[in-house]
Design an enzyme around this catalytic site. Structure first.
Site, PDB file in Angstrom:
ATOM      1  N   PHE A 106      -1.572  -3.178  64.575  1.00  7.34           N
ATOM      2  CA  PHE A 106      -2.697  -3.715  65.447  1.00  7.34           C
ATOM      3  C   PHE A 106      -2.863  -4.763  66.575  1.00  7.34           C
ATOM      4  O   PHE A 106      -3.329  -4.868  67.322  1.00  7.34           O
ATOM      5  CB  PHE A 106      -4.007  -4.135  64.376  1.00  7.34           C
ATOM      6  CG  PHE A 106      -3.921  -5.311  63.559  1.00  7.34           C
ATOM      7  CD1 PHE A 106      -4.111  -5.947  63.370  1.00  7.34           C
ATOM      8  CD2 PHE A 106      -2.651  -5.183  62.558  1.00  7.34           C
ATOM      9  CE1 PHE A 106      -4.511  -7.715  62.888  1.00  7.34           C
ATOM     10  CE2 PHE A 106      -1.994  -6.103  61.716  1.00  7.34           C
ATOM     11  CZ  PHE A 106      -3.446  -7.310  61.940  1.00  7.34           C
ATOM     12  N   LYS A 107      -1.454  -5.897  65.987  1.00 11.74           N
ATOM     13  CA  LYS A 107      -1.528  -6.615  66.845  1.00 11.74           C
ATOM     14  C   LYS A 107      -1.103  -6.715  68.168  1.00 11.74           C
ATOM     15  O   LYS A 107      -1.446  -7.340  68.847  1.00 11.74           O
ATOM     16  CB  LYS A 107      -0.643  -7.897  65.997  1.00 11.74           C
ATOM     17  CG  LYS A 107      -1.151  -7.699  64.270  1.00 11.74           C
ATOM     18  CD  LYS A 107      -0.292  -8.631  63.446  1.00 11.74           C
ATOM     19  CE  LYS A 107       0.328  -8.443  62.509  1.00 11.74           C
ATOM     20  NZ  LYS A 107       0.368  -9.575  61.457  1.00 11.74           N
ATOM     21  N   ASP A 108      -1.232  -5.301  68.924  1.00 11.71           N
ATOM     22  CA  ASP A 108      -0.415  -4.879  70.198  1.00 11.71           C
ATOM     23  C   ASP A 108      -1.849  -5.787  70.582  1.00 11.71           C
ATOM     24  O   ASP A 108      -1.921  -6.679  72.168  1.00 11.71           O
ATOM     25  CB  ASP A 108      -0.422  -4.076  70.067  1.00 11.71           C
ATOM     26  CG  ASP A 108       0.630  -3.545  69.652  1.00 11.71           C
ATOM     27  OD1 ASP A 108       1.723  -3.989  70.164  1.00 11.71           O
ATOM     28  OD2 ASP A 108       0.968  -1.950  69.394  1.00 11.71           O
ATOM     29  N   ALA A 111      -2.113 -10.093  71.202  1.00  9.74           N
ATOM     30  CA  ALA A 111      -0.943 -10.359  71.795  1.00  9.74           C
ATOM     31  C   ALA A 111      -0.146  -9.662  73.005  1.00  9.74           C
ATOM     32  O   ALA A 111      -0.336 -11.263  74.100  1.00  9.74           O
ATOM     33  CB  ALA A 111       0.739  -9.342  71.469  1.00  9.74           C
ATOM     34  N   THR A 139       3.571  -8.514  63.602  1.00  7.05           N
ATOM     35  CA  THR A 139       2.905  -9.656  64.263  1.00  7.05           C
ATOM     36  C   THR A 139       4.712  -9.810  65.445  1.00  7.05           C
ATOM     37  O   THR A 139       4.064  -9.901  66.913  1.00  7.05           O
ATOM     38  CB  THR A 139       2.673 -11.042  63.643  1.00  7.05           C
ATOM     39  OG1 THR A 139       1.918 -11.163  63.707  1.00  7.05           O
ATOM     40  CG2 THR A 139       3.120 -12.775  65.167  1.00  7.05           C
TER      41      THR A 139
END
Length: 430
Positions: A106-108, A111, A139
């Site tokens: 999900f952190k794509d 970022a 992350t």
């Protein structure tokens, strides 16, 4: 839009300065002076509105006039240029899959959004920026992917040795170039404490231009609101707002959802799904906030003993416990329960949940024992990232996507350091 420090001892600054600085000089986190209301027309017409338009309209008030609309729109569109599907499993359970980006986590989204914002803000900057980030798992890979080969930016990623999965470790240690990985002999909390101390060290900040890519940075944290708007777009029964269960480690993801809710997004209730690292679960039970040393678990991205972003959740509710507890519940889920839940979800629905999604499903299931309210659990990472847990639960592995197969064949490149600030400082200065 201006941002203040949650420690209330630093000047208010705009989105650009907050994104570049990461953390406030007084060690607080930046928080918007006002929570923008989401246009009711957007909520009403959300099913007929393009995803990029939804995301742009949500984030624009937070950016203010620091980025021209055309550029901000392109940044936002590029941040979500992969599917974010909401799947109905049946029996009132829905999975929001957030793992279809380049690093399967999900952190794509955050970022990619942050790296593009910094790329715009730093045009013409003469001093190279060092992005310093601690990771408990996903992350690191997302930041490495988002910032790889971004001109004028060096990235240093701290991760706890032996406490991230093999896929996660390869994703953050193999890009090379402007990405450097530090394998820390300690926990994620140790990594996070070292990063926070770096931002308050006079010598480091005099010699280097430091910023953070953790969810303490507003440009990483705020775009996570997109998930919740896009989930609501796909939510079939608009007459009943969903209960949303979120795997919660550093609490940036669920905090973004609660920010969207404060702006007007219909959500019946949030559930902070925790593993054995349950500081917020205990807080909601006792009104006492007592951080503890992180405990390693199968859902490693949630192994956080002192979640940074919880202070932002308190800010949303003006530190009023009654108002917070009316919107937020929390459950703790053990490793044994996590494995049982992976098995149960597979048997009942034919669906493979990763350990973090399983924790969220279990917390939602417990909440729904006394209500017929339908709900969403967030699948924050592809199960292929956690082969040991999947094998233990199901007796079989998960087929590796091609992108993962190629990464696993690459050479890991990292520097091992002790969990002391002096070692991090020496590395950065050298």
């Amino acid at each position: 839009m201006l941002y203040y420090s949650t420690n209330h001892n630093s000047p208010d600054i705009d989105f650009r300065e907050a994104a570049i600085r990461g953390q406030a000089p007084d060690k607080g986190l930046y928080f918007p002076k006002e929570i923008p209301a989401i246009d009711p027309a957007l909520i009403r017409d959300i099913e007929s509105t393009a995803d990029a338009d939804i995301a742009f309209r949500v984030i624009r008030p937070f950016a203010g006039d620091t980025i021209p609309d055309e550029i901000l729109y392109n940044i936002t569109k590029a941040s979500i240029d992969f599917p974010i599907p909401l799947l109905s499993l049946g029996e009132g359970y829905h999975s929001l899959e957030l793992f279809h980006g380049p690093t399967l986590a999900f952190k794509d989204v955050g970022a990619r959004f942050m790296s593009r914002c910094l790329g715009y803000f730093l045009q013409g900057n003469k001093k190279k920026v060092t992005v310093l980030v601690a990771t408990s798992g996903d992350t690191g890979g997302a930041v490495a992917s988002g910032f790889h080969n971004v001109e004028g930016v060096d990235v240093v990623i701290l991760y706890p040795s032996g406490k991230v999965s093999p896929v996660q470790e390869k994703q953050l240690t193999t890009p090379g170039g402007n990405i450097r990985a530090l394998e820390v002999e300690g926990s994620f909390d140790d990594c996070q404490a070292m990063v926070k101390q770096a931002f308050t060290d006079g010598q480091l900040n005099g010699d280097l231009f430091l910023t953070s890519a953790n969810s303490i940075n507003i440009a990483r944290w705020l775009p996570q609101q997109f998930y919740y708007l896009l989930a609501y777009k796909q939510w079939a029964d608009k007459s009943r707002a969903p209960v949303i269960s979120v795997p919660s480690g550093n609490f940036g993801n669920i905090c973004a959802g609660m920010m969207a809710h404060a702006g007007g997004l219909p959500v019946a209730r949030f559930i902070a799904a925790c593993n054995e690292n349950d500081v917020v679960t205990r807080y909601l039970d006792t009104e006492k906030y007592e951080p503890r040393k992180a405990i390693p678990t199968l859902s490693n991205a949630m192994d956080v003993g002192e979640p940074s972003n919880f202070v932002r959740i308190l800010e949303i509710f003006g530190h009023r416990f009654g108002d917070l507890s009316a919107v937020l519940s929390s459950s703790r889920v053990s490793d044994a329960q996590t494995l049982d839940t992976i098995r149960e979800v597979k048997q009942r629905f034919g669906y493979t949940a990763d350990p973090h999604g399983a924790v969220a499903f279990r917390a939602l299931q417990e909440f729904r024992e006394n209500t017929d309210m339908p709900g969403i659990f967030l699948e924050t990472a592809h199960p292929v990232k956690f082969p040991d847990a999947i094998e233990a639960a199901l007796g079989t592995g998960v087929e590796l996507p091609e992108a993962v197969r190629s990464i696993m064949a690459m050479e890991k490149k990292s520097t091992r350091i002790k969990a002391t600030f002096s070692e991090l400082k020496n590395f950065l200065l050298s």
